[in-house]
Design a protein around this motif. Sequence first.
Motif, PDB file in Angstrom:
ATOM      1  N   ARG A  12      14.192   8.058  74.101  1.00  0.00           N
ATOM      2  CA  ARG A  12      14.815   8.516  72.858  1.00  0.00           C
ATOM      3  C   ARG A  12      15.324   9.730  72.718  1.00  0.00           C
ATOM      4  O   ARG A  12      15.989   9.902  71.808  1.00  0.00           O
ATOM      5  CB  ARG A  12      13.526   8.251  71.764  1.00  0.00           C
ATOM      6  CG  ARG A  12      13.001   6.844  71.333  1.00  0.00           C
ATOM      7  CD  ARG A  12      11.696   6.869  70.682  1.00  0.00           C
ATOM      8  NE  ARG A  12      10.928   7.631  71.164  1.00  0.00           N
ATOM      9  CZ  ARG A  12       9.690   8.094  70.531  1.00  0.00           C
ATOM     10  NH1 ARG A  12       9.531   7.752  69.307  1.00  0.00           N
ATOM     11  NH2 ARG A  12       8.735   8.699  71.186  1.00  0.00           N
ATOM     12  N   PHE A  13      14.676  10.769  73.469  1.00  0.00           N
ATOM     13  CA  PHE A  13      14.910  12.140  73.508  1.00  0.00           C
ATOM     14  C   PHE A  13      15.568  12.837  74.591  1.00  0.00           C
ATOM     15  O   PHE A  13      15.731  14.040  74.713  1.00  0.00           O
ATOM     16  CB  PHE A  13      13.807  12.908  72.805  1.00  0.00           C
ATOM     17  CG  PHE A  13      12.969  12.188  71.862  1.00  0.00           C
ATOM     18  CD1 PHE A  13      13.782  11.974  70.623  1.00  0.00           C
ATOM     19  CD2 PHE A  13      11.730  12.338  71.794  1.00  0.00           C
ATOM     20  CE1 PHE A  13      12.885  11.450  69.626  1.00  0.00           C
ATOM     21  CE2 PHE A  13      10.950  11.248  70.951  1.00  0.00           C
ATOM     22  CZ  PHE A  13      11.662  11.017  69.766  1.00  0.00           C
ATOM     23  N   PHE A  49      18.665   3.789  67.183  1.00  0.00           N
ATOM     24  CA  PHE A  49      17.885   4.168  66.260  1.00  0.00           C
ATOM     25  C   PHE A  49      16.482   3.715  66.428  1.00  0.00           C
ATOM     26  O   PHE A  49      16.160   3.095  67.278  1.00  0.00           O
ATOM     27  CB  PHE A  49      18.236   3.179  64.912  1.00  0.00           C
ATOM     28  CG  PHE A  49      17.319   3.361  63.637  1.00  0.00           C
ATOM     29  CD1 PHE A  49      17.671   4.479  63.039  1.00  0.00           C
ATOM     30  CD2 PHE A  49      16.257   2.291  63.454  1.00  0.00           C
ATOM     31  CE1 PHE A  49      16.762   4.740  61.927  1.00  0.00           C
ATOM     32  CE2 PHE A  49      15.567   2.750  62.316  1.00  0.00           C
ATOM     33  CZ  PHE A  49      15.863   3.627  61.436  1.00  0.00           C
ATOM     34  N   ASP A  50      15.595   4.808  66.141  1.00  0.00           N
ATOM     35  CA  ASP A  50      14.088   4.751  66.305  1.00  0.00           C
ATOM     36  C   ASP A  50      13.390   5.191  65.129  1.00  0.00           C
ATOM     37  O   ASP A  50      13.685   5.595  64.208  1.00  0.00           O
ATOM     38  CB  ASP A  50      13.741   5.486  67.851  1.00  0.00           C
ATOM     39  CG  ASP A  50      13.521   7.144  67.158  1.00  0.00           C
ATOM     40  OD1 ASP A  50      12.527   7.190  67.132  1.00  0.00           O
ATOM     41  OD2 ASP A  50      14.475   7.956  67.197  1.00  0.00           O
ATOM     42  N   PHE A  51      12.233   4.540  65.170  1.00  0.00           N
ATOM     43  CA  PHE A  51      11.390   4.647  63.972  1.00  0.00           C
ATOM     44  C   PHE A  51       9.836   4.664  64.410  1.00  0.00           C
ATOM     45  O   PHE A  51       9.566   4.253  65.549  1.00  0.00           O
ATOM     46  CB  PHE A  51      11.465   3.761  62.686  1.00  0.00           C
ATOM     47  CG  PHE A  51      11.202   2.359  63.119  1.00  0.00           C
ATOM     48  CD1 PHE A  51      10.019   1.693  63.051  1.00  0.00           C
ATOM     49  CD2 PHE A  51      12.199   1.599  63.811  1.00  0.00           C
ATOM     50  CE1 PHE A  51       9.742   0.438  63.251  1.00  0.00           C
ATOM     51  CE2 PHE A  51      11.682   0.148  64.236  1.00  0.00           C
ATOM     52  CZ  PHE A  51      10.698  -0.318  63.893  1.00  0.00           C
ATOM     53  N   ILE A 101      15.696   0.777  69.112  1.00  0.00           N
ATOM     54  CA  ILE A 101      16.753   0.017  69.502  1.00  0.00           C
ATOM     55  C   ILE A 101      17.787   0.874  70.214  1.00  0.00           C
ATOM     56  O   ILE A 101      18.289   1.584  69.789  1.00  0.00           O
ATOM     57  CB  ILE A 101      17.448  -0.836  68.431  1.00  0.00           C
ATOM     58  CG1 ILE A 101      16.414  -1.570  67.570  1.00  0.00           C
ATOM     59  CG2 ILE A 101      18.634  -1.653  68.897  1.00  0.00           C
ATOM     60  CD1 ILE A 101      16.797  -2.314  66.471  1.00  0.00           C
ATOM     61  N   GLN A 102      18.438   0.313  71.232  1.00  0.00           N
ATOM     62  CA  GLN A 102      19.362   1.076  72.039  1.00  0.00           C
ATOM     63  C   GLN A 102      20.554  -0.030  72.504  1.00  0.00           C
ATOM     64  O   GLN A 102      20.290  -0.718  73.508  1.00  0.00           O
ATOM     65  CB  GLN A 102      18.988   1.995  73.242  1.00  0.00           C
ATOM     66  CG  GLN A 102      17.661   2.937  73.052  1.00  0.00           C
ATOM     67  CD  GLN A 102      17.336   3.638  74.080  1.00  0.00           C
ATOM     68  OE1 GLN A 102      17.237   3.040  75.351  1.00  0.00           O
ATOM     69  NE2 GLN A 102      16.702   4.672  73.943  1.00  0.00           N
ATOM     70  N   LEU A 103      21.626   0.092  72.008  1.00  0.00           N
ATOM     71  CA  LEU A 103      22.552  -0.654  72.227  1.00  0.00           C
ATOM     72  C   LEU A 103      24.016   0.048  73.003  1.00  0.00           C
ATOM     73  O   LEU A 103      24.674   1.133  72.561  1.00  0.00           O
ATOM     74  CB  LEU A 103      23.553  -1.377  71.019  1.00  0.00           C
ATOM     75  CG  LEU A 103      24.687  -1.972  71.194  1.00  0.00           C
ATOM     76  CD1 LEU A 103      24.519  -3.150  71.991  1.00  0.00           C
ATOM     77  CD2 LEU A 103      25.436  -2.395  69.973  1.00  0.00           C
ATOM     78  N   ASP A 104      23.976  -0.398  74.166  1.00  0.00           N
ATOM     79  CA  ASP A 104      24.933   0.333  75.143  1.00  0.00           C
ATOM     80  C   ASP A 104      26.322  -0.396  75.405  1.00  0.00           C
ATOM     81  O   ASP A 104      26.147  -1.619  75.427  1.00  0.00           O
ATOM     82  CB  ASP A 104      24.360   0.590  76.528  1.00  0.00           C
ATOM     83  CG  ASP A 104      23.121   1.611  76.440  1.00  0.00           C
ATOM     84  OD1 ASP A 104      22.739   2.040  75.197  1.00  0.00           O
ATOM     85  OD2 ASP A 104      22.456   2.045  77.581  1.00  0.00           O
ATOM     86  N   ARG A 141      21.038   8.260  66.786  1.00  0.00           N
ATOM     87  CA  ARG A 141      21.891   8.927  67.552  1.00  0.00           C
ATOM     88  C   ARG A 141      23.020   8.096  68.255  1.00  0.00           C
ATOM     89  O   ARG A 141      22.874   6.920  68.520  1.00  0.00           O
ATOM     90  CB  ARG A 141      20.989   9.385  68.941  1.00  0.00           C
ATOM     91  CG  ARG A 141      19.963  10.485  68.752  1.00  0.00           C
ATOM     92  CD  ARG A 141      19.188  10.610  69.813  1.00  0.00           C
ATOM     93  NE  ARG A 141      18.336  11.673  69.971  1.00  0.00           N
ATOM     94  CZ  ARG A 141      17.866  12.722  70.659  1.00  0.00           C
ATOM     95  NH1 ARG A 141      18.341  12.478  71.854  1.00  0.00           N
ATOM     96  NH2 ARG A 141      17.041  13.731  70.632  1.00  0.00           N
ATOM     97  N   PHE A 142      23.812   8.882  68.476  1.00  0.00           N
ATOM     98  CA  PHE A 142      25.177   8.084  69.066  1.00  0.00           C
ATOM     99  C   PHE A 142      25.450   8.978  70.243  1.00  0.00           C
ATOM    100  O   PHE A 142      25.812  10.337  70.295  1.00  0.00           O
ATOM    101  CB  PHE A 142      26.485   7.980  68.264  1.00  0.00           C
ATOM    102  CG  PHE A 142      26.125   7.271  66.917  1.00  0.00           C
ATOM    103  CD1 PHE A 142      26.341   5.902  66.981  1.00  0.00           C
ATOM    104  CD2 PHE A 142      25.859   7.890  65.675  1.00  0.00           C
ATOM    105  CE1 PHE A 142      25.951   4.919  65.975  1.00  0.00           C
ATOM    106  CE2 PHE A 142      25.620   6.981  64.588  1.00  0.00           C
ATOM    107  CZ  PHE A 142      25.617   5.604  64.976  1.00  0.00           C
TER     108      PHE A 142
END
Length: 474
Positions: free
Chosen positions: A186-187, A472-474, A95-98, A439-440
């Motif tokens: 993610r990275f 957040f990733d999993f 999930i990436q919230l921008d 990550r932030f």
Amino acid sequence: MKSIQLRGIAAAVSGALLLGAAPLALADSTDDIINALIGKGVLTEEEGALLQKGRAGEKEAAEKKKASEVKASFKDGITWESGDKSTKMSVNGRIQLDSRTSDWSESSSGTEANANSADTFDIRRAYLGVKGTFWDYYSFEATADFAQNGSDLDVAYLNVHWWKEAQFQFGQFKMPFSLEERTSSRFIDFQERSFVNNSNITPGKEQGVMVHGTPFKGINYALAYSTGQGKNTDETDVREDSKDWIAHADANFAEIADIKDAVIHVGASYANGDQPSTKSVSAQRTEGRGVEFFASGALTDDGRSVERTRQGVEGSFAYGPVKLQGEYAMAKYEGQSGVVDYEREIKAWYAEALWLITGESYADSYKGGKYDRIKPKNNFNPKGQGWGAWEVGVRFSDFDASDFTVANSATTGRLTAGRTNEADSWTVGLKWLPNPNTRFLLNYVDTDFDSDVTIGNVTEDSEKSLTFRAQFDF
């Protein structure tokens, strides 16, 4: 029968007593004990054979039970694995919230000049998928992105890895081109990838087949044959075969030379194929994901397709917590429109420097020719026992599509009115990783246009934006 039972009991009792004796003190298995009892004459060979046969049956049953057991665990994802480790499956997601804000002006009516320039929150990506391995050699992944217009298939492929030197992949997957593109979102080092990641220059996820592998320590290669049309797009032109050949190779000389705590990565990519006539060149937005500063009309060819050739080189050098990285890539389009033979190029490059302030090593996150998950030395603990990993970075990018001008004929790559064909951009970033899965990112992006850009009756020669991501990733 009764005497045999009595004798067996006596043997068991005698065996238990003899376990304290020095000659059997070193016995480390049931079989050793039985052999020792036979040697002492406590058991006959026939009795020993019967006991060993029973023991073998117990072992076989235990091994079968272990192999059929399924264990669940969490390691960067929820994973189920068979006891013999030949089969496993995991559920993964991100999930990436921008949020982003820019200085792009409002029009005279008070409305935003362009939807892309609006200050907004954005669900950039929302992936959920499954991946796994069956019978050791057959891996798969199927992932959907629920952030793009409801739902969208992201990847779906089968990978057959009988040999690490030559693996075979089928389906929709990421093409082997550009270090930045091959690195998962993610990275990546900054919130958005650089100008090199323009889809005109760098192929992304497409449908096709690929052979890839690691023939020697530290050396990777891949050769793909794809539709060349992007994600979730089939080839529809029955008269022209417009598929792409895409090749890539890279080497990590630090791994080859056994240099610890370092990465010395160099690589090159090449792609060639045809794209359907009348297909437009993709537009380009700023690295702050703001205004669309470059756009062009369609490229046509009287011979039904436009030849497209793409090339790229990459380098990444890391030692301990410091990393320097850069790439150059270009795309060349060749075609004929009427009596006009034309050739148009788009070029881009970037250079960046990053520092993991908390001392983690980039070499620990590098594998298979790309960078992966950074794991903090100490996860953040609100009780004050750890602060996670902190990173700062700076990047300069350049975009050059100067072959596309307003003077070009309409079917040979004419620059859209109000757009520019060159830009450069500085990005400064701060990244905090409380743990390996969170990550932030905070980025400041300053983009200068080579000529004024006019959108919605607003004209500007630059864009400055501030962006933030919670992931957040999993």
